[in-house]
Design a protein around this motif. Structure first.
Motif, mmCIF file in Angstrom:
data_model
loop_
_atom_site.group_PDB
_atom_site.id
_atom_site.type_symbol
_atom_site.label_atom_id
_atom_site.label_comp_id
_atom_site.label_asym_id
_atom_site.label_seq_id
_atom_site.Cartn_x
_atom_site.Cartn_y
_atom_site.Cartn_z
ATOM 1 N N VAL A 270 0.835 -1.204 0.000
ATOM 2 C CA VAL A 270 0.000 0.000 0.000
ATOM 3 C C VAL A 270 0.871 1.255 0.000
ATOM 4 O O VAL A 270 0.567 2.237 -0.691
ATOM 5 C CB VAL A 270 -0.947 -0.009 1.219
ATOM 6 C CG1 VAL A 270 -1.686 1.316 1.344
ATOM 7 C CG2 VAL A 270 -1.945 -1.152 1.099
ATOM 8 N N THR A 271 1.969 1.235 0.745
ATOM 9 C CA THR A 271 2.871 2.386 0.763
ATOM 10 C C THR A 271 3.463 2.630 -0.620
ATOM 11 O O THR A 271 3.577 3.784 -1.060
ATOM 12 C CB THR A 271 4.005 2.163 1.778
ATOM 13 O OG1 THR A 271 3.443 1.959 3.076
ATOM 14 C CG2 THR A 271 4.930 3.362 1.824
ATOM 15 N N ALA A 272 3.849 1.575 -1.309
ATOM 16 C CA ALA A 272 4.423 1.709 -2.658
ATOM 17 C C ALA A 272 3.436 2.394 -3.598
ATOM 18 O O ALA A 272 3.806 3.313 -4.348
ATOM 19 C CB ALA A 272 4.819 0.338 -3.195
ATOM 20 N N LEU A 273 2.189 1.974 -3.562
ATOM 21 C CA LEU A 273 1.176 2.559 -4.449
ATOM 22 C C LEU A 273 0.851 3.990 -4.047
ATOM 23 O O LEU A 273 0.774 4.892 -4.902
ATOM 24 C CB LEU A 273 -0.084 1.701 -4.429
ATOM 25 C CG LEU A 273 -1.262 2.199 -5.288
ATOM 26 C CD1 LEU A 273 -0.853 2.288 -6.753
ATOM 27 C CD2 LEU A 273 -2.468 1.288 -5.120
ATOM 28 N N TYR A 274 0.648 4.226 -2.752
ATOM 29 C CA TYR A 274 0.304 5.564 -2.262
ATOM 30 C C TYR A 274 1.369 6.592 -2.653
ATOM 31 O O TYR A 274 1.059 7.674 -3.170
ATOM 32 C CB TYR A 274 0.135 5.522 -0.739
ATOM 33 C CG TYR A 274 0.216 6.866 -0.064
ATOM 34 C CD1 TYR A 274 -0.883 7.714 -0.020
ATOM 35 C CD2 TYR A 274 1.416 7.298 0.525
ATOM 36 C CE1 TYR A 274 -0.793 8.956 0.586
ATOM 37 C CE2 TYR A 274 1.506 8.533 1.137
ATOM 38 C CZ TYR A 274 0.405 9.359 1.172
ATOM 39 O OH TYR A 274 0.501 10.589 1.767
ATOM 40 N N ALA A 275 2.634 6.263 -2.405
ATOM 41 C CA ALA A 275 3.708 7.211 -2.685
ATOM 42 C C ALA A 275 3.847 7.474 -4.179
ATOM 43 O O ALA A 275 4.141 8.606 -4.593
ATOM 44 C CB ALA A 275 5.021 6.683 -2.119
ATOM 45 N N ALA A 276 3.632 6.452 -4.998
ATOM 46 C CA ALA A 276 3.703 6.646 -6.451
ATOM 47 C C ALA A 276 2.614 7.605 -6.930
ATOM 48 O O ALA A 276 2.850 8.453 -7.803
ATOM 49 C CB ALA A 276 3.580 5.299 -7.156
ATOM 50 N N LEU A 277 1.423 7.499 -6.366
ATOM 51 C CA LEU A 277 0.344 8.426 -6.724
ATOM 52 C C LEU A 277 0.688 9.854 -6.314
ATOM 53 O O LEU A 277 0.421 10.809 -7.056
ATOM 54 C CB LEU A 277 -0.963 7.981 -6.063
ATOM 55 C CG LEU A 277 -1.596 6.691 -6.592
ATOM 56 C CD1 LEU A 277 -2.738 6.246 -5.694
ATOM 57 C CD2 LEU A 277 -2.087 6.879 -8.024
ATOM 58 N N CYS A 278 1.287 9.999 -5.125
ATOM 59 C CA CYS A 278 1.646 11.341 -4.647
ATOM 60 C C CYS A 278 2.731 11.972 -5.510
ATOM 61 O O CYS A 278 2.734 13.197 -5.725
ATOM 62 C CB CYS A 278 2.118 11.273 -3.203
ATOM 63 S SG CYS A 278 0.836 10.841 -2.013
ATOM 64 N N ALA A 279 3.666 11.171 -6.009
ATOM 65 C CA ALA A 279 4.790 11.702 -6.785
ATOM 66 C C ALA A 279 4.332 12.355 -8.087
ATOM 67 O O ALA A 279 5.016 13.251 -8.603
ATOM 68 C CB ALA A 279 5.791 10.586 -7.076
ATOM 69 N N ILE A 280 3.193 11.940 -8.607
ATOM 70 C CA ILE A 280 2.729 12.418 -9.910
ATOM 71 C C ILE A 280 2.460 13.919 -9.903
ATOM 72 O O ILE A 280 2.617 14.593 -10.929
ATOM 73 C CB ILE A 280 1.459 11.643 -10.340
ATOM 74 C CG1 ILE A 280 1.823 10.177 -10.596
ATOM 75 C CG2 ILE A 280 0.826 12.254 -11.576
ATOM 76 C CD1 ILE A 280 0.618 9.300 -10.858
#
Length: 627
Positions: free
Chosen positions: A280-290
């Protein structure tokens, strides 16, 4: 000198450097910088000597004793420690060299390099520790040095706030970590890693889901896993070399290293929780980076996402492989989670340190501009930075042949074999990684310059470009078996490798996610001074921005509306009952009566009217027989 003495020397050298700088070189920044850098170079050399020698050893000495409880300080140097020490020592040295140029004009560079030496001492202590209590001691020292370095620009309120936030959030995780250490000692009578391993081999180890999960709380803080991830993006307020050393290559990786150290304590339920938190952390942070516009913030959220990959890999646990030899099929159970996590930790340290230092070179060349929408056209103005940064970008998005391709594929293969849902989420995260990294790369280096600072950008000096070149070479070659086999020793044997149709599937998935995410970003974003996503799809942009800010809003509400009011209530009760009545007795009663009486005489007509009305109501109540 024996190898043990080499290890002790490696631990004490940065402490001596920090002490000398603090006592004698506070106003001599140049000498302090070179002393710290030479010390880091010596650490790198000793780490290479210990790595190449092949001998593994451990020793300890009793430090404190309370009855039957003894606290020992010891060194455990095995293949896991050797690999992590190479990452800390070699990458740390390159970042020191880069800092010579980046911090050249900083008035407080003596304090900066002293902080780097304290950090190196603390991090080496974690790597060499042979028990959980010793790890905790250096764990807290790492937290202190992180606070010191994030707050380097102490005249900035944002830097002061970020350092306090990092310190406090990590203390939350460390409280759980300490409880886990105590519970492990209470259950098993030891927290020594070798002794725990022996108990596990003899099937005498007391297993509990609570112990590994409490210990994992420490990793959630240091490695910034949800819900304790909020400090890492704000920590970019520190100098860029700090971001590269602490928040990309070493300190945030300490949580992953610690998990691998305590692998013997893991149980299936704990691994499942760890796996999903990482995913979940991997997905959440990737969304934020956009939706980030600050070049360092993009890399910070990318680091969060990649740390989630490592945690998920560890949580995926063991993998049973089947090999046919001599006409017979043999089943071998590997600690594949440890191998995959440490493999990606190592390659990530190379290419993420490269990109953070590359961003530092860009920021330095653009006169400290960090907004990617005010850059552009830097490929021609900063060719060395552009080429090396490009290698880092291609490594993280999984370009075949580069280090990130091999380590990320090992995690995807492990996920495909163990949990299809996790595999799907991590594959989606890989698409997003390619998307936001190509976005960053294109907006920073291509098109026309979009600001005066970018127009006057220039390539950095040799002290800043040479570390980029070395890290670029490691990002190219670090994933190959011939290289990582030398670095990882037995850890390299734990890495899961796909064979046959599984290998083809993983290769096709890797190529597909890289092409889909990278191609979409390349064609969607145009080099301009505004965000194309915000312009063309404001609701999606607002949603992703809200996701990024939601945790901070929840924590701010909790602190202001719950924690602070509860603290005020406790303070009121302490003042009235404890200090006022219990301790002072009748004198306290008289004081409270006097305090209440004085509150009646405010000099305000409005207050007197309210008291008059209250008295009239009470008098009526008595007259009417209510009481």
């Amino acid at each position: 000198m024996s190898l043990l003495q080499h290890a002790i020397l490696m631990l004490l050298l940065p402490l001596a450097s920090a002490v000398v700088i603090a006592l004698f070189l506070r106003r001599r920044g140049a000498i302090a910088a070179y002393l710290s850098t030479v010390t880091a170079g010596a650490i790198a050399v000793i780490a290479l000597i210990l790595l190449q020698h092949g001998e593994r050893f451990e020793d300890s000495v009793e430090w404190l004793r309370f009855g039957s409880f003894a606290l020992s300080l010891g060194i455990k140097f095995d293949d896991l420690a050797a690999l992590m020490m190479f990452v800390v020592g070699f990458v740390g040295f390159l970042i020191h060299v880069f800092s010579l140029g980046y911090m050249h004009d900083d008035a407080a560079r003596a304090r900066f390099f002293g902080g780097l030496s304290i950090f190196m001492f603390s991090m080496i202590g974690i790597v060499l520790a042979d028990n959980l209590f010793m790890i905790f001691i250096f764990w807290e020292l790492v937290g202190f040095s992180s606070w010191l370095l994030i707050n380097h620009y102490l005249h900035k309120q944002s830097a002061a706030d970020a350092s306090k936030k990092a310190f406090i959030v990590n203390r939350v995780g460390d409280f759980g970590f300490l409880l886990g250490i105590i519970m492990c000692y209470w259950a098993n009578g030891t927290v020594n890693f070798t002794e725990l391993g022996a108990l596990g081999a003899a099937q005498k180890l007391v297993f509990s889901t609570a112990i590994p999960l409490l210990l994992f709380c420490g990793a959630m803080g240091k490695s910034a896993q949800m819900p304790l991830q909020v400090w890492l993006p704000d920590a970019m307020e520190g100098p860029t070399p700090v971001s590269a050393l602490i928040h990309a290559a070493t300190m945030v990786a300490a949580g992953i290293f610690m998990l691998c150290r305590i692998n013997v304590l893991m149980v299936p339920d704990a691994l499942t929780v760890i796996m999903w938190i990482g995913t979940v952390t991997a997905l959440y942070a990737a969304l934020c980076a956009i939706v980030q516009s600050d070049i360092k913030k993009v890399l910070a959220y990318s680091t969060l996402s990649q740390l989630g990959y490592m945690v998920a890999a560890f949580g995926l646990g063991s993998l049973t492989t089947r090999h046919e030899m001599g006409g017979m099929v043999h089943e071998v159970v590997l600690a594949a989670g440890v191998g995959a996590a440490m493999f990606h930790l190592t390659t990530h340290a190379f290419f993420k340190a490269l990109m953070f230092l590359g961003s530092g070179s860009v920021i330095h060349g653009c006169h400290h501009e960090q907004d990617i929408f005010k850059m552009g056209g830097l490929a021609k103005k900063m060719p060395v930075t552009f080429i090396t940064f490009t290698i880092g970008v291609f490594a993280i998005i999984g370009m075949p042949g580069l280090a990130g391709f091999f380590s990320k594929d090992s995690i995807l293969y492990l996920a495909m074999e163990k949990n299809s849902a996790v595999f799907a989420v991590l594959a989606l995260t890989a698409v997003l990684t390619s998307f936001y990294m190509i976005r960053l790369w294109k907006l920073t280096f291509f098109g026309a310059t979009r600001s005066k600072d970018a127009g006057h950008a220039h390539e950095s000096g040799l002290t800043m470009t040479l570390p980029l070149i070395v890290l670029a070479l490691l990002s190219l070659a670090g994933g190959y078996g011939a290289v990582f086999g030398k670095l990882g020793g037995d850890i390299a044997d734990l890495i899961p490798h796909a064979h046959g149709s599984a290998h083809t599937t993983i290769l096709l998935v890797s190529l597909a996610v890289m092409t889909l995410g990278g191609g979409a970003a390349w064609f969607f974003y145009k080099p301009s001074d505004h965000d194309t996503l915000e312009e063309k799809s404001r609701p999606i942009f607002a949603l992703l921005t809200g996701v990024k800010e939601s945790f901070d809003r929840v924590y701010d509400y909790y602190v202001a509306k719950v924690q602070q009011r509860f603290a005020m209530l406790l303070n009121f009760l302490e003042q009235i009952f404890l200090a006022g009545l219990i301790i002072r007795g009748l004198a306290g009663v008289a004081g409270l009566v006097g305090l209440g009486a004085r509150s009646l005489y405010t000099g305000s007509l409005h207050a007197y009217v309210y008291w008059f009305l209250l008295g009239a109501v009470v008098l009526w109540a008595f007259a009417a027989g209510v009481f």
